[in-house]
Design an enzyme around this catalytic site. Structure first.
Site, PDB file in Angstrom:
ATOM      1  N   LYS A  33       0.897  -1.210  -0.140  1.00 21.31           N
ATOM      2  CA  LYS A  33      -0.015   0.102   0.105  1.00 21.31           C
ATOM      3  C   LYS A  33       1.027   1.194  -0.065  1.00 21.31           C
ATOM      4  CE  LYS A  33      -2.906   0.571   3.606  1.00 21.31           C
ATOM      5  NZ  LYS A  33      -2.700   1.667   4.385  1.00 21.31           N
ATOM      6  N   SER A  34       2.070   1.414   0.949  1.00 16.88           N
ATOM      7  CA  SER A  34       2.928   2.463   0.890  1.00 16.88           C
ATOM      8  C   SER A  34       3.442   2.807  -0.336  1.00 16.88           C
ATOM      9  CB  SER A  34       3.870   2.221   2.119  1.00 16.88           C
ATOM     10  OG  SER A  34       3.505   2.209   3.227  1.00 16.88           O
ATOM     11  N   ARG A  80       2.748   5.931  -3.321  1.00 15.62           N
ATOM     12  CA  ARG A  80       3.854   6.761  -3.922  1.00 15.62           C
ATOM     13  C   ARG A  80       4.175   6.461  -5.468  1.00 15.62           C
ATOM     14  NH1 ARG A  80       4.325   5.666   1.362  1.00 15.62           N
ATOM     15  NH2 ARG A  80       5.832   6.974   2.594  1.00 15.62           N
ATOM     16  N   ARG A  96      -8.015  11.884  13.022  1.00 19.77           N
ATOM     17  CA  ARG A  96      -6.883  11.774  12.849  1.00 19.77           C
ATOM     18  C   ARG A  96      -5.928  13.143  12.734  1.00 19.77           C
ATOM     19  NH1 ARG A  96      -5.428   6.644   9.365  1.00 19.77           N
ATOM     20  NH2 ARG A  96      -3.321   6.912  10.327  1.00 19.77           N
ATOM     21  N   GLN A 106       4.968   9.150   7.270  1.00 18.09           N
ATOM     22  CA  GLN A 106       4.010  10.011   6.530  1.00 18.09           C
ATOM     23  C   GLN A 106       4.658  11.279   6.590  1.00 18.09           C
ATOM     24  OE1 GLN A 106       0.229   9.125   7.560  1.00 18.09           O
ATOM     25  NE2 GLN A 106       0.196   6.976   7.193  1.00 18.09           N
ATOM     26  N   ASP A 165       2.241  -0.915  11.896  1.00 18.02           N
ATOM     27  CA  ASP A 165       0.896  -1.355  11.517  1.00 18.02           C
ATOM     28  C   ASP A 165       0.514  -3.201  11.960  1.00 18.02           C
ATOM     29  OD1 ASP A 165       0.333   1.074  10.509  1.00 18.02           O
ATOM     30  OD2 ASP A 165       1.099   0.295   8.399  1.00 18.02           O
ATOM     31  N   ARG A 213      -5.904   1.714  18.130  1.00 17.13           N
ATOM     32  CA  ARG A 213      -5.623   0.274  17.956  1.00 17.13           C
ATOM     33  C   ARG A 213      -5.314  -0.425  19.262  1.00 17.13           C
ATOM     34  NH1 ARG A 213      -2.712   0.071  11.768  1.00 17.13           N
ATOM     35  NH2 ARG A 213      -4.766   0.245  10.748  1.00 17.13           N
ATOM     36  N   ARG A 263      -7.157  -3.395   9.713  1.00 17.03           N
ATOM     37  CA  ARG A 263      -6.238  -4.156  10.509  1.00 17.03           C
ATOM     38  C   ARG A 263      -6.996  -4.905  11.780  1.00 17.03           C
ATOM     39  NH1 ARG A 263      -2.231  -3.666   7.131  1.00 17.03           N
ATOM     40  NH2 ARG A 263      -1.717  -1.565   6.198  1.00 17.03           N
TER      41      ARG A 263
HETATM   42  O1  LIG Z   1       4.244   6.277   4.874  1.00 25.70           O
HETATM   43  C1  LIG Z   1       3.513   5.217   5.053  1.00 25.70           C
HETATM   44  O2  LIG Z   1       3.066   4.720   4.008  1.00 25.70           O
HETATM   45  C2  LIG Z   1       2.806   4.845   6.217  1.00 25.70           C
HETATM   46  C3  LIG Z   1       3.434   5.233   7.470  1.00 25.70           C
HETATM   47  C4  LIG Z   1       3.024   4.776   8.600  1.00 25.70           C
HETATM   48  O3  LIG Z   1       2.033   5.751   9.322  1.00 25.70           O
HETATM   49  P1  LIG Z   1       2.941   6.694  10.031  1.00 25.70           P
HETATM   50  O4  LIG Z   1       3.807   7.633   9.347  1.00 25.70           O
HETATM   51  O5  LIG Z   1       1.642   7.846  10.492  1.00 25.70           O
HETATM   52  O6  LIG Z   1       3.715   6.486  11.236  1.00 25.70           O
HETATM   53  C5  LIG Z   1       1.917   3.674   8.512  1.00 25.70           C
HETATM   54  O7  LIG Z   1       1.289   3.271   9.764  1.00 25.70           O
HETATM   55  C6  LIG Z   1       0.974   3.481   7.523  1.00 25.70           C
HETATM   56  O8  LIG Z   1       0.137   2.510   7.277  1.00 25.70           O
HETATM   57  C7  LIG Z   1       1.742   3.970   6.073  1.00 25.70           C
HETATM   58  C1  LIG Z   2      -2.368   3.347   9.336  1.00 24.18           C
HETATM   59  C2  LIG Z   2      -2.334   2.596   8.259  1.00 24.18           C
HETATM   60  O1  LIG Z   2      -2.835   3.271   6.869  1.00 24.18           O
HETATM   61  P1  LIG Z   2      -3.055   5.070   6.887  1.00 24.18           P
HETATM   62  O2  LIG Z   2      -2.247   5.740   7.760  1.00 24.18           O
HETATM   63  O3  LIG Z   2      -2.541   5.211   5.663  1.00 24.18           O
HETATM   64  O4  LIG Z   2      -4.548   5.198   7.054  1.00 24.18           O
HETATM   65  C3  LIG Z   2      -2.441   1.247   8.188  1.00 24.18           C
HETATM   66  O5  LIG Z   2      -2.697   0.702   7.030  1.00 24.18           O
HETATM   67  O6  LIG Z   2      -2.664   0.343   9.074  1.00 24.18           O
END
Ligand SMILES: O=C(O)C1=C[C@@H](OP(=O)(O)O)[C@@H](O)[C@H](O)C1
Ligand SMILES: C=C(OP(=O)(O)O)C(=O)O
EC number: 2.5.1.19
Length: 444
Positions: free
Chosen positions: A24-25, A29, A125, A172, A323, A354, A397
């Site tokens: 997903k990440s 991107r 959030r 992020q 995660d 969570r 999740r």
């Molecule tokens: O950069 C990313 O793709 C992600 C960073 C993580 O979040 P944080 O940057 O808030 O820790 C993760 O929990 C999320 O599922 C994806």
């Molecule tokens: C935290 C997650 O994603 P996002 O922050 O992109 O919602 C996740 O996929 O567990």
């Protein structure tokens, strides 16, 4: 939307070879960087979960041309760094923190105004963690809810580069600042005390940008991007998502006699904390055919059922498995002995709280658990009692983790809603059932 409950019953052994959907990440991107590149980006294995589809829609609204062919290959024709156009509609990022925060970085240093919103989970959030540094770069924000979504960003015409120390470990936030730095003259630097996933850095380099990571005093990392590069379209092969593979891995470990192979799984060391932890717990996982794809390490994982023992997971490991704590908690509940997980404050601001959702769900299933402000302790006793319906609070999740718990529990475990699994792991139930799980609609 009507909730879609599901129930999971105790299963025999799991076996088979499968590929879970794309990371997903990396998928977010690939679409974003492709949209900023000159020329065509071709993406193989893109995740078609709802979070990523929201990113595709937003990048189209900002000027990119994005198509998907009949073979599932995605093509992005980008606008060039600095070329994003003002969207004529509100960008709804749905359930996705990554999409919202990275996109805010992208538009902050373009002279355009952008409206962002999200679903009932995303609008709770925190966003100040991105708006604060982006304001320092020259953007302004309007929000009636203390910096949360919905909000409006007025992008700046004259962005200034910054050096910013992250107050929380967050890929992020790091990525949002680096993306804002792309359309900013000079060098933009993010300092992180703990290393977080580096997919942005690796992919920006793959697209031709200048990105440097240096270790500085105190062991922190300084990540810099040189602004106003010309980045060109590339081919991206998206590996299978290690965060999705985690559910199948734990399911195979806790069902006696199981032997499951997961192909093509992303093995970026900043993502593999769960696998290190499971091995410490006694898991039999073999990493086969290690190789590299578009700058990202991948491997095939052979997972065989194992007797697991409780361990202490140190706080510094949290960013590399952020995660995966919900599914690790399920493994811990099926292990012998106590597992202590430390440094979990960030779990409270994900799609749900969570830490609370895992603790409440495990307690409802008869597992002994203690939650602290930023820690979780699970007392494993082999076979969990189960026999509860667990609340999921719009969190994919949490839903997937408790469906895995039901596979090992004496009594079935139900989840109140499975709809959000579509955000990250379309086909989860079908894939699990193909391996031998018994997940279905609850009996009336
Ligand atoms: O950069 C990313 O793709 C992600 C960073 C993580 O979040 P944080 O940057 O808030 O820790 C993760 O929990 C999320 O599922 C994806
Ligand atoms: C935290 C997650 O994603 P996002 O922050 O992109 O919602 C996740 O996929 O567990």
């Amino acid at each position: 939307m009507t909730p879609r409950p599901l129930q999971s019953r105790q299963t025999g052994s799991l076996s088979g070879t499968v590929r879970v959907p794309g990371d997903k990440s990396i998928s977010h991107r690939a679409l974003m960087f492709g949209a900023l590149a000159i020329g065509e980006t071709v993406i193989h294995g893109l995740l078609t979960g709802e979070d990523v589809l929201n990113t595709a829609a937003a990048m189209r609204a900002l000027g990119a041309t994005i198509t998907r062919d009949d073979h599932g290959v995605w093509r992005v024709r980008g606008v060039g760094v600095g070329g994003l156009v003002e969207a004529s509609q509100v960008l709804d990022m749905g359930n996705s923190g990554t999409a919202a925060r990275l996109m805010m970085g992208l538009v902050a240093t373009h002279p355009i105004t952008t409206f962002f919103t999200g679903d009932a989970s995303l609008t709770k959030r925190p966003m100040a963690r991105v708006t604060t540094p982006l304001e320092q770069m020259g953007a302004s924000f309007v929000s009636r809810s203390g910096g949360r979504l919905p909000l409006v960003i007025i992008g700046t015409e004259n962005p200034v580069p910054i050096t910013y120390r992250l107050p929380v470990a967050s890929a992020q936030v790091k990525s949002a600042i680096l993306l804002a730095g792309l359309n900013t003259p000079g060098v933009t630097t993010v300092i992180e005390a703990e290393p977080t996933r580096d997919h942005s850095e690796l992919m920006l380099a793959h697209f031709g940008a200048t990105v440097k990571t240096e270790r500085i005093e105190g062991g922190a990392l300084a990540v810099s991007v040189t602004g106003e590069p010309e980045i060109t379209g590339k081919t991206v092969n998206v590996p299978a998502d290690p965060s999705s593979a985690a559910f199948l891995t734990v399911a195979a470990l806790i069902r006696p006699g199981s032997d499951v192979t997961l192909t093509d799984v992303g093995m970026n060391p900043r993502r593999t904390g769960l696998y290190d932890t499971l091995i410490e717990m006694g898991a039999d996982i073999t990493f086969l055919n290690r190789r590299e794809q578009a700058g990202e390490p991948v491997a095939d994982l052979r997972v065989r059922s194992s007797e697991l023992t409780g361990v202490t997971v140190p706080p510094e490991r949290a960013p590399s498995m952020i995660d995966e704590y919900p599914i690790l908690s399920v493994a811990a509940a099926c292990a012998n002995g106590t597992t202590r997980m430390l440094g979990l404050a960030e779990l409270r601001v994900k799609e749900s709280d969570r830490l609370a959702m895992v603790a409440d769900g495990l307690a409802a299933c008869g597992v002994a658990v203690e939650a602290g402000p930023d820690s979780l302790t699970v007392h494993g006793a082999g076979v969990p009692p189960g026999g509860a319906t667990v609340a999921t609070a719009m969190d994919h999740r949490i839903a997937m983790s408790f469906l895995v718990l039901g596979m090992a529990s004496s009594q079935p475990v139900a989840v109140d809603d499975s709809e959000f699994i579509e955000t990250s792991f379309p086909g989860f139930v079908e894939l699990m059932n193909e391996l031998g799980a018994r997940i279905s609609a609850p009996e009336a």
